[in-house]
Design an enzyme around this catalytic site. Sequence first.
Site: not given
Ligand code: SAH
Length: 258
Positions: A102
């Site tokens: 993000s």
């Molecule tokens: N906080 C992260 C942002 C990652 S993007 C950072 O700092 O890099 C959002 C993430 O949520 C993705 O990796 C995706 O695979 C994950 N995601 C989506 N649905 C999910 C779920 N039900 N449980 C766990 N992770 C999930």
Amino acid sequence: MSQGNPPRRPGFPARLPSLANAQPAPVRPATAPGSVTASGWGLDSAAVRQRMVQRLAAGGIQSPLVLQAMGQVQRHGFVDSALVTQAYEDTSLPIGWQQTISKPSVVARMVELLLGAPAAKAQGLGRVLEIGTGCGYQAAVLSMVAREVYSIERLRNLHEKARSNLRPLRLANVHLLLGDGMLGYPRGGPYAGIISAAGGQALPTAWLEQLAVGGRLVAPMVQENGQQMLLVVERHEQGFTESVLEAVHFVPLKSGVA
Ligand code: SAH
């Protein structure tokens, strides 16, 4: 440390011990603006990060704790080497497997909202559940403002990537879990804060159940008009209150582990 794969993360803390031998910093030849040598990053990034922090403050982030955490975590250590020069711009970046890290302003905004919970204001932020570890960057930021961080990722590859990104930081209060975050993680709860980095169509009931009284949930959620908005839910003795804030653009919340 990043000895295992230095070219991917130029200048990540692994470089620092060799600099500790009190050698004067070599004068680098003039380079084009924005271009940095691999060994330069470990040292120069503090200044670049400080400029990012100033922009965050100018953009409305007020919490000194959040600003300090954003100034401390080396975002460039969480992105691929080709993207390192963009690491401190206010932009989301690809982290593989069609997911993104993000924007710094969104991370700071959401973490600040978590800290605004009544319980956090009274006694500091306790246990936090993060849904969507991704590359682990936000988990590192959270580790600086919360007592314990439980972070769940559903994609095995990203869970492993976050593990290797975070290993050198030795953050004893971060617990990485592979699983479906829609189910929460009851064993770590109840949580003073729940923060989702992926946007769903409806709030999973598990999140509401695992939120502590006085705690806050901050998550992107698709509204009836199809627009994804940032949602803040607070749990009180008598029930829940919900506020819908600004529009956001997060990757979708999906169920199951892959
Ligand atoms: N906080 C992260 C942002 C990652 S993007 C950072 O700092 O890099 C959002 C993430 O949520 C993705 O990796 C995706 O695979 C994950 N995601 C989506 N649905 C999910 C779920 N039900 N449980 C766990 N992770 C999930």
